[in-house]
Design an enzyme around this catalytic site. Structure first.
Site, short mmCIF file in Angstrom:
data_model
loop_
_atom_site.label_atom_id
_atom_site.label_comp_id
_atom_site.label_asym_id
_atom_site.label_seq_id
_atom_site.Cartn_x
_atom_site.Cartn_y
_atom_site.Cartn_z
N SER A 6 0.84 -1.20 0.00
CA SER A 6 0.00 0.00 0.00
C SER A 6 0.88 1.25 0.00
O SER A 6 1.64 1.46 -0.94
CB SER A 6 -0.96 -0.06 1.19
OG SER A 6 -2.03 0.81 1.03
N ASP A 11 -9.01 -4.76 -6.14
CA ASP A 11 -8.69 -4.10 -4.87
C ASP A 11 -9.35 -2.72 -4.84
O ASP A 11 -9.06 -1.88 -5.70
CB ASP A 11 -7.17 -3.98 -4.74
CG ASP A 11 -6.71 -3.25 -3.50
OD1 ASP A 11 -7.54 -2.79 -2.70
OD2 ASP A 11 -5.48 -3.14 -3.33
N HIS A 51 -7.27 -6.27 -0.59
CA HIS A 51 -6.11 -5.39 -0.50
C HIS A 51 -4.98 -6.14 0.21
O HIS A 51 -5.15 -6.60 1.33
CB HIS A 51 -6.50 -4.14 0.29
CG HIS A 51 -5.41 -3.13 0.43
ND1 HIS A 51 -4.85 -2.49 -0.65
CD2 HIS A 51 -4.79 -2.62 1.53
CE1 HIS A 51 -3.95 -1.63 -0.22
NE2 HIS A 51 -3.88 -1.69 1.09
#
Length: 494
Positions: free
Chosen positions: A212, A425, A454
């Site tokens: 991320s 995602d 995710h």
């Protein structure tokens, strides 16, 4: 937790006692990193592995290396293989901005393929402003931690004015709490801290597993230090947008994901009892939110509801819990099944929310209040009840320190990196991976098709993804073309 403004004064007073990097230096000052026992917040790995922690002193502003300094907390789990197997260090970052990486060296390493664990010293660190690295404090953040919180979706002029006022108050609270540190808790400064960690460990290159926001750190490191960039796996990629643009894109991806959740729930009416069509489930969802807006229950109202939905939509293994929580509230009037395990106003959460906004506002130009309201109205035309929980960069409209440049990402001089993405995602939509790859020539994208979560590598249990990433990290094998792996599809219902 000491307030950063007080910490800054103490650091300034002590600055003359600490050796400073020469202003003309192109490499960070090399200083030893001494490891010792870790704080209780860092879990212990299963034997015979061990974890150790240390601290490194870095300039608050790398452009003024003789100025005040802060300390960055670092953790290490040594490679478990033989010296011949060792490939160096693997920095890890869990995301955010605002996520603590100190325990992540242990928790993420435990999930990595064995040959990666044998090959790398896994290095965690709390980025500046986070955890044990000069933690940011924004105080009340404009009432963000009030319980129940105000409805985060403004509808009409009065609530729009109140929404903008809360953003202004948050910015004011961050200015009061973080003070002069506002400008320096940035991605650009953090990647220089990462390079200092690399140098202190005596390594020629930094390898990274970034998830991320960790992908953003990796791309920024490659831009700043392309010739010191080693093997990097960028998992669940944040695209090369300004943070506010990213937040808007994410908010609309969440609408698509929520529609998928509604249809999935409707496919199991006997299990969840929320209706036999996606529209029926959506009506139940809206009814629950409206009920909590009109009559919050023990501090749980619309803001708390949206935060629960935001968290659940990002990982399909949480969908059943969300559906069960909706059913329980509609049946019994209790939202307890929707409450998070950790209170939103906990010290760690307060630090995360503060660091998140400070970093986002330091990294890129801010939106205008007019644009914020226009985008919310446009999103509400797509769906009148959106989830705006992730719109943190809206606060930057009133930020006291204005960023004048964007964070540089990627470089044609960096070696090939490996990007990993889930096809659906909603937190970091896959378009971001495609866009970032254009800035990283020779890099490859591994896509987990038919997946809706995710976090992919050493997270979804997919052998195709994990073996491709392990071969890249351990052997340096760059796929000859992009890789598509077969995903699990929507979750099974038990």
């Amino acid at each position: 937790m000491p307030r950063p403004s007080a910490l800054l004064c103490a650091l300034a007073a002590a600055a003359a006692l600490l050796p400073a990097t020469p202003a003309q230096a192109t490499a960070p000052e090399t200083q030893p990193l001494h490891f010792d026992a870790c704080p209780d917040s860092v879990p212990r790995p299963a034997g015979p592995d061990r974890v150790e922690c240390g601290r490194i002193s870095v300039p608050l502003d790398w452009n003024r290396p003789q100025g005040p300094r802060i300390e960055v907390a670092v953790s290490r789990v040594p490679a478990s293989g033989t010296p011949a197997e060792r490939r160096g260090i693997l920095l890890v970052n869990p995301g955010g901005p605002g996520g603590s990486g100190l325990p992540y060296a242990v928790t993420k390493r435990a999930k990595l393929p064995e040959r990666v664990r044998r090959s790398y010293d896994v290095i965690g660190f709390d980025p500046r402003g986070v955890g044990r690295s000069a933690p940011a404090d924004c105080g009340a953040m404009g009432g963000l931690f009030g319980s129940p919180g105000a409805d985060p979706v403004p509808v009409g002029p009065a609530t729009e004015r109140a929404y903008l006022a809360s953003l202004r108050n948050t910015a004011d609270d961050c200015a009061a709490g973080a003070g002069a540190m506002l400008a320096y808790l940035s991605t650009e400064q953090t990647v220089r801290d990462m390079d200092a960690i690399r140098a202190a460990l005596g390594e020629p290159r930094a390898n990274l597993l970034g998830v991320s926001y960790g992908t953003y750190l990796g791309a920024a490191y490659a831009a700043r230090f392309p010739h010191r960039t080693g093997r990097m796996v960028l998992d669940s990629v944040v695209g090369p947008w300004d943070w506010y643009d990213f937040d808007v894109i994410q908010s609309r991806a969440l609408l698509r994901q929520r529609d998928t959740f509604f249809a999935w729930t409707a496919g199991h009416p006997d299990r969840f009892a929320l209706g036999g069509s996606a529209e029926a489930v959506r009506r139940a969802y809206v009814h629950a939110r409206e009920g909590l807006t009109a009559r919050p229950v023990a501090g749980f109202g619309p803001a708390e509801f949206d935060r629960a939905v935001y968290r659940a939509l990002g990982r399909t293994e949480r969908w059943a819990g969300l559906a069960d929580g909706l059913r329980t509230y509609l049946r019994d009037g209790s939202p307890d099944a929707l409450r998070p395990a950790t209170a939103f106003d906990s010290p760690d959460s307060r630090n995360y929310e503060a660091a998140n906004r400070i970093v986002k506002c330091a990294d890129a130009p801010a939106p205008t209040p007019h644009r914020i309201l226009s985008d919310i109205r446009r999103t509400r035309r797509l769906d009148p009840q959106p989830v705006l929980t992730g719109m943190e960069a809206s606060t930057c409209a009133y930020w006291h320190h204005r960023s004048v440049q964007r964070t540089s990402l990627g470089s044609p001089d960096a070696p090939p990196l490996l990007l990993v993405a889930s096809a659906h995602d909603p937190v970091t939509p896959i378009e971001g991976a495609h866009r970032l790859r254009r800035l990283l020539p020779g890099s490859r994208l591994v896509t987990l098709d038919n997946d809706y979560s995710h976090g992919v590598f050493a997270s979804r249990g997919n052998a195709c993804v994990d073996e491709t990433a392990a071969a890249y990290l351990v052997d340096g094998t760059v796929p000859t073309a992009d890789v598509r792996c077969t995903g699990p599809g929507l979750p099974a219902v038990r």
